[in-house]
Scaffold this active site. Structure first.
Site: not given
Ligand SMILES: Cc1cc2nc3c(=O)[nH]c(=O)nc-3n(C[C@H](O)[C@H](O)[C@H](O)COP(=O)(O)OP(=O)(O)OC[C@H]3O[C@@H](n4cnc5c(N)ncnc54)[C@H](O)[C@@H]3O)c2cc1C
Length: 676
Positions: A77-79, A318, A365, A474
């Site tokens: 989501l962030a990227g 969840s 939590r 968090r």
């Molecule tokens: C089971 C579960 C349920 C959750 N439910 C919730 C919820 O209901 N509500 C909520 O707010 N949060 C929830 N969270 C937390 C939330 O999902 C995550 O904190 C959030 O999605 C992280 O998003 P992000 O974009 O930062 O990273 P990610 O979604 O982890 O994306 C990381 C990206 O970086 C890329 N990447 C990483 N390292 C490299 C590399 N070296 N080279 C190239 N690409 C790389 C990956 O390919 C991926 O595309 C949940 C977490 C889990 C584990």
């Protein structure tokens, strides 16, 4: 007579640190450097700060944007949100992920929901309340300016996602529905059944693909970033390995954004996707980006309990389930192996409702997790014993099914119940679920200022990969909010201030910094493949995870952390002498991919322990047994630890340097959290 103790924790209070005692448990493990400050956050009224910064941040004109390039590592989501928005703004964007599609990023797993201060329920919510809940939920270890901005932007996120067509649940009147998550007394969590992350990611992915079609974004899937290129002190590119061909490739840009997610898998067992790792941020750390509060880990209370040593993955149920499920264990140890349906009401201990009558099952939590551990440590856990201990508590929907009817519960949580039934073989509509805390999220990450810029100019960090907004704990449904706030709204407005300095010099392909980065990646791959030892990568990872969970998990002590550091050091040495990595460098090789990630986890794990050792207070998810209140709650020491710990790398075998960023609270009063 029951086995149920009073709520005080059995820990000997003579070990409790008083606020005026000065400890340095970590002496010898670190040196203290100059303090660090966030110089980008404007001062003035809290509600005007973000507007001020947006106005003051310079703008690159549209014609120049076509000549400015951005690398975004990560398509969660962030990227994805950042890459799509920067593409739409007209920059040249290269987007990287290691999965075969951007849509497979770990964000897809998020179940429960995303917070926003819309106050659709009319139950007293506001931007200020979301801000206040988040500051308090983080146990007064996050920045006021950042958190207020997050609360302000939260309302825009929902509008943006609805415009993209994200199918949020609706209520009878047509408004978007909301439910509650832990640590709050209003309903502000927007959701799409138990698939919120998936639906949000599809929205962000569509936006990304639109830019791909428009020619502003190019996606590089199955590419893993293994090194950051820093030229003249600025981030200017990355070295990646093509995970299909094994080729080492170099990409340049004017600015690099890391949105590479969290590192909870350092514990081996976690609810994170199997591939989640620290490599991108750790490689940047080794190049000069400070790592902040690495020990702040979130252990989620509602996960399916560990069933044995064969597992490599844990599953989250969840937090939304705590809206309707009631958590309990038997009052008496003698009842723990009975069928829960045969245990009468008066023999049950609804311990969260008993200890925290105001918040009940919806305490944050960290608190719910610790209390689950306490009742299991007392011998009142349920479910099969693993290593002689039952580590499980009940999450019971019988009352909710009676009150609302089974169809209503199916409608809200159906997919989660199905998942539980498939994994455990038990029907949660008729038998209470069993849950236990598991590693889930990391609040720690690369240090960033208000602009989300790290200590390396030109390196920005978003989402779970940065340390920014959640302090020491968090609140549920706030990670998706932060990731999308960063990507859709914050970064695009702050990165322009940096990019407006462009055009930047072209980087020569034979620049010594580039050659050095390429060479270090090649050498590392070669070293991993040539060790040719006898032990598998996974067995090292499992052992490291065990050390981390045992000594740097839900409860930490100085003695345990020192032991963990010794154990990690010797395990790491053994790894580099004795690891066996199968396959070759010039083809798809998952054993090699994992080996590189585990090697980085070793270094991170040690720093997490040093950070935890230094912080002789308990705050949020960081619980030092030496620092607790009389009734076993986390006891902060604001006079000594009201700071962000930002760690600087000083080379392999070097001593990390601690830079403290002092946390000031102008608008909230720092007090002992109470959810009673
Ligand atoms: C089971 C579960 C349920 C959750 N439910 C919730 C919820 O209901 N509500 C909520 O707010 N949060 C929830 N969270 C937390 C939330 O999902 C995550 O904190 C959030 O999605 C992280 O998003 P992000 O974009 O930062 O990273 P990610 O979604 O982890 O994306 C990381 C990206 O970086 C890329 N990447 C990483 N390292 C490299 C590399 N070296 N080279 C190239 N690409 C790389 C990956 O390919 C991926 O595309 C949940 C977490 C889990 C584990």
């Amino acid at each position: 007579m029951t086995d149920m103790p009073d709520t005080t924790n059995a820990f000997d209070s003579s070990h409790t640190a008083s606020a005026d005692e000065a400890y340095d448990d970590a002496a010898g493990y670190y040196v203290e450097g100059d303090p660090i400050a966030d110089t980008k956050a404007p001062s003035g009224p809290l509600e005007e700060r973000w507007g001020t910064r947006q106005f003051e941040a310079r703008i690159a004109n549209p014609a120049n944007r076509r000549r400015l390039s951005v690398i975004v590592v990560g398509t969660g989501l962030a990227g994805a949100s950042a890459a799509a928005t920067l593409g739409e703004a007209g920059y040249v964007v290269k987007s990287f992920c290691y999965q075969d599609s951007p849509r497979r990023a770990h964000s897809i797993a998020a179940q429960g929901g995303i917070n926003a201060a819309k106050n659709y329920k009319g139950d007293g919510d506001s931007v200020y309340r979301l801000f206040y809940d988040t500051i308090k939920g983080g146990d007064y270890r996050s920045r006021e300016s950042n958190v207020y901005r997050l609360a302000q932007v939260s309302v825009n996120i929902i509008d943006q996602c609805v415009a993209q067509g994200v199918p949020f649940a609706r209520e009878y009147g047509g408004l978007l529905d909301n439910r509650s998550f832990g640590g709050v007394q209003v309903s502000r969590t927007f959701y799409a059944r138990g698939q919120t992350g998936q639906q949000l990611l599809i929205g962000a992915y569509q936006a990304l693909e639109r830019q791909v079609a428009a020619g502003t974004v190019r996606c590089y899937t199955r590419h893993e970033m293994l090194e950051l290129i820093v030229v003249d002190g600025r981030a200017r590119g990355i070295i990646v390995r093509d995970l299909v061909t094994g080729e080492i490739e170099t990409y340049f840009a004017d600015v690099v954004v890391l949105a590479s997610g969290g590192y909870g898998n350092v514990f081996f067992l976690s609810t994170n996707a199997m591939g989640s790792n620290v490599t991108a941020t750790w490689r940047a750390h080794r190049k000069g980006a400070y790592m902040a509060n690495p020990c702040y880990t979130q252990i989620h209370p509602t996960c399916i309990p560990v069933t044995g040593t064969h597992q490599s993955k844990l599953t989250l149920m969840s937090e939304s389930l705590r809206n309707d499920g009631r958590i309990w264990v038997p009052k008496s140890k003698a009842d723990c192996d009975k069928d829960p349906r045969e245990i009468p009401e008066e023999a049950r201990d609804y311990y969260l409702e008993r200890i925290y009558p105001s918040f009940g099952n919806l305490v944050p939590r960290d608190i719910a997790s610790r209390q689950a551990k306490n009742v299991c440590d007392e011998g009142r856990g349920v479910g099969p014993a693993v290593d002689g201990v039952r580590r499980g508590v009940y999450l019971d929907f019988a009352d909710a099914i009676e009150r609302l009817g089974r169809p209503a519960i199916e409608e809200k949580y159906g997919n989660l119940f199905d998942m539980y039934a498939r994994i455990t073989g038990e029907d949660p509509y008729t038998v209470p679920m069993r849950i236990y805390p598991a590693v889930h999220y990391v609040m720690g990450g690369l240090w960033v200022d208000y602009d989300l810029q790290s200590t390396i100019p030109g390196l920005f960090v978003t989402g779970e990969a940065n340390f920014s907004d959640h302090g020491a704990n968090r609140l549920g449904a706030s990670a998706l909010m932060q990731g999308l706030a960063d990507g859709y709204f914050v970064l695009p407005n702050t990165i322009r201030d940096y990019l407006a300095e462009g055009p930047f010099d072209r980087i020569a392909e034979d620049d010594p910094a580039v050659l050095e980065a390429q060479e270090s990646v090649r050498q590392r791959v070669e070293q991993l493949l040539s060790t040719n030892g006898t032990r598998s990568v996974d067995s090292y990872h499992r052992e490291l995870g065990h050390i981390m969970w045992e000594y740097c998990g839900m409860e930490r002590t100085a003695e345990g952390l020192r032991k963990a550091i010794d154990l990690i050091r010797s395990l790491r040495e053994d790894f580099w002498r004795n690891v066996k990595v199968l396959g070759a460098a010039d083809s798809m090789n998952q054993s090699l991919e994992r080996a590189g990630r585990v090697a980085d986890f070793f270094e991170l794990g040690e720093l997490m322990c040093v950070d935890a050792l230094n912080r002789r207070e308990s705050c949020g998810g960081h619980f030092r047994a030496e620092s607790q209140t009389e009734d076993g709650e986390a006891l902060r020491h604001d006079d000594q630890y009201a700071y962000v710990a930002a760690w600087e790398w000083t080379g392999e075998g070097g001593t990390p340097v601690l830079h403290k960023e002092s946390l000031e609270y102008e608008f909230t009063e720092m007090k002992q959290r109470s959810y009673k």
